[in-house]
Design a protein around this motif. Structure first.
Motif, short mmCIF file in Angstrom:
data_model
loop_
_atom_site.label_atom_id
_atom_site.label_comp_id
_atom_site.label_asym_id
_atom_site.label_seq_id
_atom_site.Cartn_x
_atom_site.Cartn_y
_atom_site.Cartn_z
N GLY A 1 0.82 -1.21 0.00
CA GLY A 1 0.00 0.00 0.00
C GLY A 1 0.85 1.25 0.00
N PRO A 2 0.30 2.37 0.44
CA PRO A 2 1.06 3.64 0.42
C PRO A 2 2.34 3.55 1.23
CG PRO A 2 -1.27 4.03 0.88
CD PRO A 2 -1.06 2.54 0.96
N THR A 3 3.35 4.24 0.76
CA THR A 3 4.62 4.35 1.48
C THR A 3 4.73 5.78 1.98
OG1 THR A 3 7.01 3.98 1.32
CG2 THR A 3 5.93 4.84 -0.65
N PRO A 4 5.27 6.02 3.16
CA PRO A 4 5.09 7.31 3.84
C PRO A 4 5.56 8.57 3.11
CG PRO A 4 6.76 5.97 4.94
CD PRO A 4 6.05 5.08 3.98
N ASP A 5 6.60 8.47 2.30
CA ASP A 5 7.19 9.67 1.72
C ASP A 5 6.99 9.81 0.22
OD1 ASP A 5 8.20 10.52 4.19
OD2 ASP A 5 10.05 9.37 3.96
N VAL A 6 6.07 9.05 -0.34
CA VAL A 6 5.81 9.16 -1.78
C VAL A 6 4.33 9.47 -2.01
CG1 VAL A 6 5.89 8.00 -4.02
CG2 VAL A 6 7.65 7.51 -2.32
N ARG A 7 4.09 10.49 -2.82
CA ARG A 7 2.73 10.88 -3.18
C ARG A 7 2.66 11.14 -4.68
NH1 ARG A 7 -0.78 12.65 0.98
NH2 ARG A 7 0.10 12.30 3.05
N GLY A 8 1.47 11.48 -5.12
CA GLY A 8 1.29 11.82 -6.52
C GLY A 8 1.95 13.15 -6.86
N PRO A 9 1.95 13.54 -8.14
CA PRO A 9 2.67 14.74 -8.56
C PRO A 9 2.16 16.02 -7.91
CG PRO A 9 1.27 13.90 -10.34
CD PRO A 9 1.31 12.84 -9.29
N ASN A 10 0.91 16.02 -7.47
CA ASN A 10 0.34 17.21 -6.83
C ASN A 10 0.15 17.00 -5.33
OD1 ASN A 10 0.02 18.72 -9.33
ND2 ASN A 10 -1.61 17.24 -9.82
N GLY A 11 0.83 16.02 -4.79
CA GLY A 11 0.75 15.78 -3.36
C GLY A 11 -0.38 14.88 -2.93
N GLU A 12 -1.10 14.30 -3.90
CA GLU A 12 -2.24 13.46 -3.56
C GLU A 12 -1.79 12.10 -3.04
OE1 GLU A 12 -1.72 13.10 -8.12
OE2 GLU A 12 -1.39 14.57 -6.51
N GLU A 13 -2.59 11.51 -2.18
CA GLU A 13 -2.26 10.20 -1.63
C GLU A 13 -2.39 9.12 -2.70
OE1 GLU A 13 -4.23 9.11 1.93
OE2 GLU A 13 -3.66 10.94 3.02
N LEU A 14 -1.55 8.11 -2.60
CA LEU A 14 -1.58 6.99 -3.53
C LEU A 14 -2.10 5.75 -2.82
CD1 LEU A 14 1.94 7.53 -5.16
CD2 LEU A 14 -0.28 8.28 -6.05
N THR A 15 -2.67 4.86 -3.59
CA THR A 15 -3.21 3.63 -2.99
C THR A 15 -2.19 2.49 -2.99
OG1 THR A 15 -4.13 2.97 -5.13
CG2 THR A 15 -5.57 4.23 -3.64
N LYS A 16 -1.13 2.65 -3.79
CA LYS A 16 -0.09 1.60 -3.81
C LYS A 16 1.28 2.25 -3.82
CE LYS A 16 -0.05 1.08 -8.88
NZ LYS A 16 -0.15 0.12 -10.00
N ASN A 17 2.28 1.47 -3.55
CA ASN A 17 3.66 1.92 -3.44
C ASN A 17 4.35 1.87 -4.81
OD1 ASN A 17 6.34 2.41 -2.84
ND2 ASN A 17 6.60 0.59 -1.57
N PRO A 18 4.65 3.03 -5.43
CA PRO A 18 5.29 3.02 -6.75
C PRO A 18 6.68 2.38 -6.74
CG PRO A 18 4.44 5.20 -6.21
CD PRO A 18 4.40 4.39 -4.96
N LEU A 19 7.35 2.39 -5.59
CA LEU A 19 8.72 1.90 -5.53
C LEU A 19 8.81 0.38 -5.65
CD1 LEU A 19 10.08 4.23 -2.70
CD2 LEU A 19 10.28 4.52 -5.18
N GLN A 20 7.65 -0.30 -5.57
CA GLN A 20 7.66 -1.74 -5.80
C GLN A 20 7.83 -2.08 -7.28
OE1 GLN A 20 4.20 -3.57 -3.86
NE2 GLN A 20 5.60 -4.28 -2.27
N ASP A 21 7.61 -1.09 -8.14
CA ASP A 21 7.75 -1.29 -9.58
C ASP A 21 9.21 -1.06 -9.98
OD1 ASP A 21 7.70 -0.99 -12.45
OD2 ASP A 21 5.54 -0.59 -12.31
N LYS A 22 9.83 -2.09 -10.54
CA LYS A 22 11.23 -1.98 -10.93
C LYS A 22 11.46 -0.84 -11.91
CE LYS A 22 14.84 -4.39 -13.49
NZ LYS A 22 15.17 -5.59 -14.29
N ARG A 23 10.48 -0.55 -12.76
CA ARG A 23 10.63 0.53 -13.74
C ARG A 23 10.79 1.88 -13.05
NH1 ARG A 23 5.40 -1.19 -17.12
NH2 ARG A 23 4.74 -1.35 -14.94
N VAL A 24 10.08 2.07 -11.96
CA VAL A 24 10.22 3.32 -11.21
C VAL A 24 11.60 3.40 -10.57
CG1 VAL A 24 9.34 4.66 -9.25
CG2 VAL A 24 7.74 3.51 -10.80
#
Length: 528
Positions: A277-300
């Protein structure tokens, strides 16, 4: 000529002929280091500033020289009795600072104590292979391992011996007060002021070569400018971590000598790849909350890596007191894999990878790191933030004292962080085990103790574990190289650069650069 006159002349001639070593013995050595130790307890924290201080007062069975090669210390020799039994012959006649004999019973006591100590990063990572300690006689000890384990002599170079006379359950506070600070090393404990200084006196009964200095003032000056000023004013005779901006100036100062060499320390970025789920220091480009952790994606993760221009950081920020890196081991060392490239800067590809991962408009992220530990640490973080901004990653930097950062990391309250790691054993097993090894649920065991991003790769774990039970050096090295490539291909961490180490001493003193970066008073010598 009278007898008195002849005696006076002889005395004056004797003074004139005093060697630099004898002259040095009449004064203390005052040196300044850039990072504070966490404790006097040699088993409290596997942190280089703590380890190098411990090496003044305590000793391991084996130790590493300036080139990270293992050599005898409190053990004179060691051998394999069978595939799972190591026998160590202890050096006879060694005494602790309180006059007690050093024997195999002290070794057994030390090995029992190490995993007991409550630690932010335990030395148990270096003792976990040992399943049993057998005291054969006063100067012979055997270590049993569950499987063949060729790196035991390397690992034991990190385990400082303490006297069984301190008693069981001795807290670290008793070392800080001096009550339990009883080692066999070249210097004895005198006093300790946390974050300020440690006072030590020469161990006059030391079994090895006596240090040139009867007293050592081991000062902690974290501010780089203040450390350089202390050297140039004569307030201290030696400093470590010379600021990159001052290296050229100091080289041209005829009152100072510079010693420089490549280290084993990699500066890297760790990422939270554990949370679904969300990771504490990562949000969307406008500061919006995310429902999943982008850092789990190797491409990111790959995008974040190739958005960093490593050569530019080395040249402009580090002023070439570093080497761009793509793995933990530097070129030429045991375990270095030439098949692992330094990630090439490619901002356009980084943007494409973000878009492919579902983040075409980028992300917002907080990058955390120390501001008092590594060379130009806060500046490096700021430059990375600027580089990430160019691919749409809005980055805020939170640089704090290392102690504060480690506290946060131990709570897993960070998504992206900068740290350094030195494979001070001279091979990559500690990074494979401690930094990228799968951390046990609930914190049990010793694998992954510094894996604050909680990276998991069972295949890499299995290969690294197999390497650690392979007695043939070439086969073991190939396995470790392959395990490292697995982790780097998966962007388990983002390697940045390998630091060079730079010391400066008052002219008339010499110091040999060490791969492990340690600043050791016993190895500071008057020039001959």
């Amino acid at each position: 000529m009278s007898i008195m006159t002849r005696s006076l002349r002889a005395a004056l001639l004797g003074c004139a002929l005093l060697s630099p070593l004898a002259a040095a013995q009449a004064e203390p050595l005052s040196l300044a280091v850039s990072a504070p130790p966490a404790s006097i307890d040699p088993h409290y924290y596997t942190l280089t500033p703590s380890i190098q201080l411990s090496a003044h007062m305590f000793e391991p069975l084996t130790q590493r020289d300036e080139n990270a090669r293992v050599r005898p210390a409190l053990a004179e020799s060691w051998k394999l009795v069978d595939d799972t039994t190591w026998e160590f012959k202890l050096r006879p006649g060694v005494k602790f600072h309180n006059g007690a004999d050093f024997t195999a019973e002290d070794v057994a006591f030390t090995l029992k104590r190490v995993p007991w100590v409550q630690s932010p990063s335990s030395f148990a990572v270096y003792t976990r292979a040992i399943t049993d300690v057998q005291v054969v006689d006063a100067y012979t000890v055997r270590f049993k391992t569950a499987a063949p384990y060729p790196l035991l002599p390397n690992d034991l170079a990190n385990v400082f011996m303490v006297s069984r006379g301190i008693g069981e359950n001795t807290p670290s506070a008793d070392f800080n007060s001096g009550k339990a600070a009883i080692g066999t090393g070249p210097f004895k404990f005198v006093s300790y002021e946390p974050n300020n200084r440690v006072e030590m006196a020469r161990n006059e009964t030391y079994w090895g070569e006596k240090p040139a200095w009867d007293k050592v003032q081991y000062r902690i000056i974290t501010n780089s400018g203040a450390r350089v000023a202390a050297l140039l004013s004569g307030d201290v005779a030696m400093i470590d971590n010379v600021p990159t901006a001052d290296v050229a100036k100091i080289r041209n100062n005829d009152k100072v000598t510079v010693a420089e060499g490549t280290s084993l320390r990699l500066i890297f970025l760790g990422l939270d790849v554990f949370r679904d789920g969300p990771t504490p220091d990562v949000r969307g480009p406008n500061g919006e909350e995310l429902t999943k952790n982008p850092l789990q994606d190797k491409r990111v993760r790959e995008a974040l890596s190739i958005a960093i221009n490593r050569p530019a950081i080395v040249q402009r920020i580090m002023e070439n007191v570093a080497v761009p890196a793509g793995q933990f081991m530097p070129e030429g060392s045991f375990g270095y894999n030439p098949a692992i490239p330094v990630p090439k800067f490619d901002a356009d590809r980084a943007k494409k990878l973000l878009a492919e991962a579902g983040y075409p408009n980028g992300l917002s992220i907080t990058l955390r790191g120390p501001n008092d530990r590594y060379i130009n640490d806060s500046q490096v973080q700021q430059v990375i933030a600027q580089m990430w901004a160019r691919i749409g990653i809005k980055t805020q930097v939170e640089a704090t004292p290392l102690a504060t950062l480690i506290g946060r990391l131990n709570r897993f309250d960070a998504s992206a962080y900068m740290l350094g790691w030195s494979n001070s054993t001279g091979e990559p097993s500690t990074s494979l085990r401690a930094v990228m090894g799968t951390r046990a649920q609930g914190g049990g065991g010793s694998l992954g103790l510094s894996n604050y991003g909680r990276y998991v790769n069972p295949e890499m774990d299995a290969l690294a574990e197999k390497a650690l039970s392979t007695l043939d050096d070439k086969t073991r090295e190939k396995m470790m190289q392959d395990a490292m490539k697995m982790a780097m291909d998966d962007v388990a961490i983002i390697p940045l650069h390998t630091q060079k180490s730079v010391w400066a001493t008052r002219r008339g003193l010499t110091y040999t650069p060490r791969l492990d970066e340690q600043t050791l008073a016993a190895e500071v010598r008057p020039a001959r």
